[in-house]
Enzyme design. Structure first.
Site, PDB file in Angstrom:
ATOM      1  N   CYS A   1       0.807  -1.219   0.000  1.00  0.00           N
ATOM      2  CA  CYS A   1       0.000   0.000   0.000  1.00  0.00           C
ATOM      3  C   CYS A   1       0.842   1.271   0.000  1.00  0.00           C
ATOM      4  CB  CYS A   1      -0.943  -0.009   1.193  1.00  0.00           C
ATOM      5  SG  CYS A   1      -1.945  -1.515   1.255  1.00  0.00           S
TER       6      CYS A   1
ATOM      7  N   HIS B   1      -2.660   7.558   6.708  1.00  0.00           N
ATOM      8  CA  HIS B   1      -2.918   6.240   6.126  1.00  0.00           C
ATOM      9  C   HIS B   1      -4.333   5.806   6.508  1.00  0.00           C
ATOM     10  CE1 HIS B   1      -1.925   2.500   4.231  1.00  0.00           C
ATOM     11  NE2 HIS B   1      -2.096   1.800   5.343  1.00  0.00           N
TER      12      HIS B   1
ATOM     13  N   GLU C   1      -0.911   5.070  14.286  1.00  0.00           N
ATOM     14  CA  GLU C   1      -0.618   6.283  13.519  1.00  0.00           C
ATOM     15  C   GLU C   1      -0.908   7.537  14.340  1.00  0.00           C
ATOM     16  OE1 GLU C   1      -1.131   8.054   8.995  1.00  0.00           O
ATOM     17  OE2 GLU C   1      -2.502   6.492   9.688  1.00  0.00           O
TER      18      GLU C   1
ATOM     19  N   LYS D   1      -9.460   7.818   2.858  1.00  0.00           N
ATOM     20  CA  LYS D   1      -9.890   6.431   2.645  1.00  0.00           C
ATOM     21  C   LYS D   1     -11.310   6.195   3.161  1.00  0.00           C
ATOM     22  CE  LYS D   1      -5.411   4.001   2.680  1.00  0.00           C
ATOM     23  NZ  LYS D   1      -4.481   5.116   2.973  1.00  0.00           N
TER      24      LYS D   1
ATOM     25  N   HIS E   1      -9.736   1.852   0.294  1.00  0.00           N
ATOM     26  CA  HIS E   1      -8.279   1.667   0.248  1.00  0.00           C
ATOM     27  C   HIS E   1      -7.884   1.213  -1.149  1.00  0.00           C
ATOM     28  CE1 HIS E   1      -4.247   0.969   1.169  1.00  0.00           C
ATOM     29  NE2 HIS E   1      -4.348   0.303   2.306  1.00  0.00           N
TER      30      HIS E   1
ATOM     31  N   PHE F   1       1.759  -3.637   3.885  1.00  0.00           N
ATOM     32  CA  PHE F   1       2.089  -4.953   4.428  1.00  0.00           C
ATOM     33  C   PHE F   1       3.576  -5.231   4.179  1.00  0.00           C
ATOM     34  CE2 PHE F   1      -2.393  -7.052   3.952  1.00  0.00           C
ATOM     35  CZ  PHE F   1      -2.847  -6.265   4.982  1.00  0.00           C
TER      36      PHE F   1
END
Length: 421
Positions: free
Chosen positions: A167, A307, A318, A339, A344, A407
């Site tokens: 991502c 994010h 975060e 998002k 996403h 990831f």
């Protein structure tokens, strides 16, 4: 050596909120959700039956129809976004030096639909009929082909490759493009990301990991970053593209300038293959690295496009990282997760969110984080932070920072600020 300055001179987008940057931006500011029931395939047996799909996309509006049939959907999205960005930049293709123009595009997965179709066909018929694969199977499926197609479409002979870091892929692409230009390796880079993974293997795979929201009865309210009732992210698809250009090159041709790109950071969590570090150590480091690269102090940032995937651990870590990096200033800046509206976009997320950050700087508007309810608070999140819940906020945005985490523990961050001579 003295590093060259880099500016944004064109944008293009294909997203769940619109088939242009303008339409996407308007819907972001208006707090519109792009979520709805999955139409790409029959998802009735899946735990998650909704996603943020691109709507009313016609590849023939951007690409020769015959050529489009040789491309996976993710590549079609990439070419459409790139075409709009190049047109927006108003570069004269007859006079620019195409040897000095490159393409760096991020892709997280690539042609998963093509791969799924071809392998399913072999599983069903291969034993009886033998292997009958489409001759375009490999060039449709491989993750680097989008950047290749863009360069072929325009004859750009500069640096050309794909970044893949889950991502964080398209944020890494922007960071690489930024560095190539400021080091003098290119005058212009067409950079961004694309993804089209809303297919059985994509949805089923993320379902198996319990990463996706299963709020099937209320898709438009399912992505709720920083709310206690969040239960996972919504898959999105599409592409975003920015034209990054060396400042003097842009000025010489009279280009319009959206914003200046001033810094990029990268780091690794080195913690877990899918989970963020619970204390946000990688997120903290990547923001610090970006600020150092930009030569900026934390109090010079007015907006963070986080994010913010709407997962339990990720949102908490975060928010912790932001407080650690920005200290008291964390309470004076705006934070939002776009998002919550786009879903996403995986490998395309960074590019679309960078575009939103650029437009926030240009327009002095911070798009919201939608779907938060006043009584839906997580005791592990500090709500004194301004998450820009539910409504866009007008404010001076001198500079915006955009985070993406992938990831594998891959973290990337970019910073844009208002252009000034």
């Amino acid at each position: 050596m003295e590093l060259k300055r880099v500016v944004v001179t064109g944008i293009g987008a294909i997203t769940p909120l619109g088939n242009s940057a303008e339409e996407t931006w308007k819907n972001l500011v208006d707090g519109v959700s792009g979520a709805g029931p999955i139409t790409h395939f029959d998802a009735s047996l899946f735990k998650t039956q909704f996603a943020c799909e691109v709507k009313n996309f016609n590849a023939g509006d951007y690409i020769d129809r015959k050529e489009a049939r040789k491309m996976d959907l993710y590549t079609q999205y990439a070419l459409a976004a790139a075409k709009m960005a190049v047109e927006d930049s108003a570069m004269d293709m007859e006079t620019v030096n195409k040897n000095r123009i490159g393409v760096v595009f991020g892709v997280g997965i690539g042609g998963i639909h093509t791969f799924e179709e071809e392998t399913a066909n072999y599983a069903l018929h291969g034993k009886e009929l033998g292997p009958k694969y489409n001759p375009f199977f490999i060039p449709k499926m491989i993750a680097d082909i989008a950047s290749g197609h863009i360069s072929i479409m325009y004859g750009f002979h500069g640096p050309n490759y794909t970044t893949t870091s889950a991502c964080a892929s398209s944020t890494n692409a922007l960071a690489d493009a930024f560095n190539l230009i400021r080091l003098g390796k290119a005058d212009v880079i067409v950079s961004g990301g694309a993804e089209a993974a809303i297919w059985p293997a994509g949805v089923g795979g993320f379902n198996a990991m319990k990463a996706l929201s299963t709020r099937n009865d209320d898709p438009t309210r399912a992505s709720r970053p920083f709310s206690a009732s969040r239960d996972g992210f919504i898959m999105g698809e599409g592409a975003g593209c920015l034209i990054l250009e060396e400042l003097e090159h842009a000025k010489a041709r009279g280009a319009k300038i959206y914003a200046e790109m001033v810094g990029a950071g990268m780091s690794a969590d080195a913690h877990h293959i899918t989970a963020s570090h619970p204390e946000g150590l990688g997120a903290k480091l990547v923001m610090q690295n970006a600020l150092e690269d930009a030569g900026m102090q934390p109090d010079e940032i007015d907006y963070i496009n986080v994010h913010g995937t709407s997962t339990h651990v990720g949102d908490i870590s975060e928010a912790k990282a932001i407080k650690d990096v920005f200290g008291d200033h964390a309470y004076r800046l705006n934070i939002s997760s776009t998002k919550s509206m786009t879903g996403h976009l995986l490998g395309a997320a960074g590019a679309v969110e960078a575009m939103a950050s650029v437009l926030a700087v240009q327009n002095d508007i911070v798009p919201p984080t939608i779907n938060h309810e006043e009584d839906d608070k997580d005791e592990e999140i500090d709500y004194k932070l301004n998450f820009t819940f539910n409504q866009a906020q007008k404010r001076p945005v001198r500079a915006a920072l955009s985070n993406t985490f992938g990831f594998g523990g891959h973290n990337a961050c970019v910073i844009f600020k208002k252009y000034a001579e």
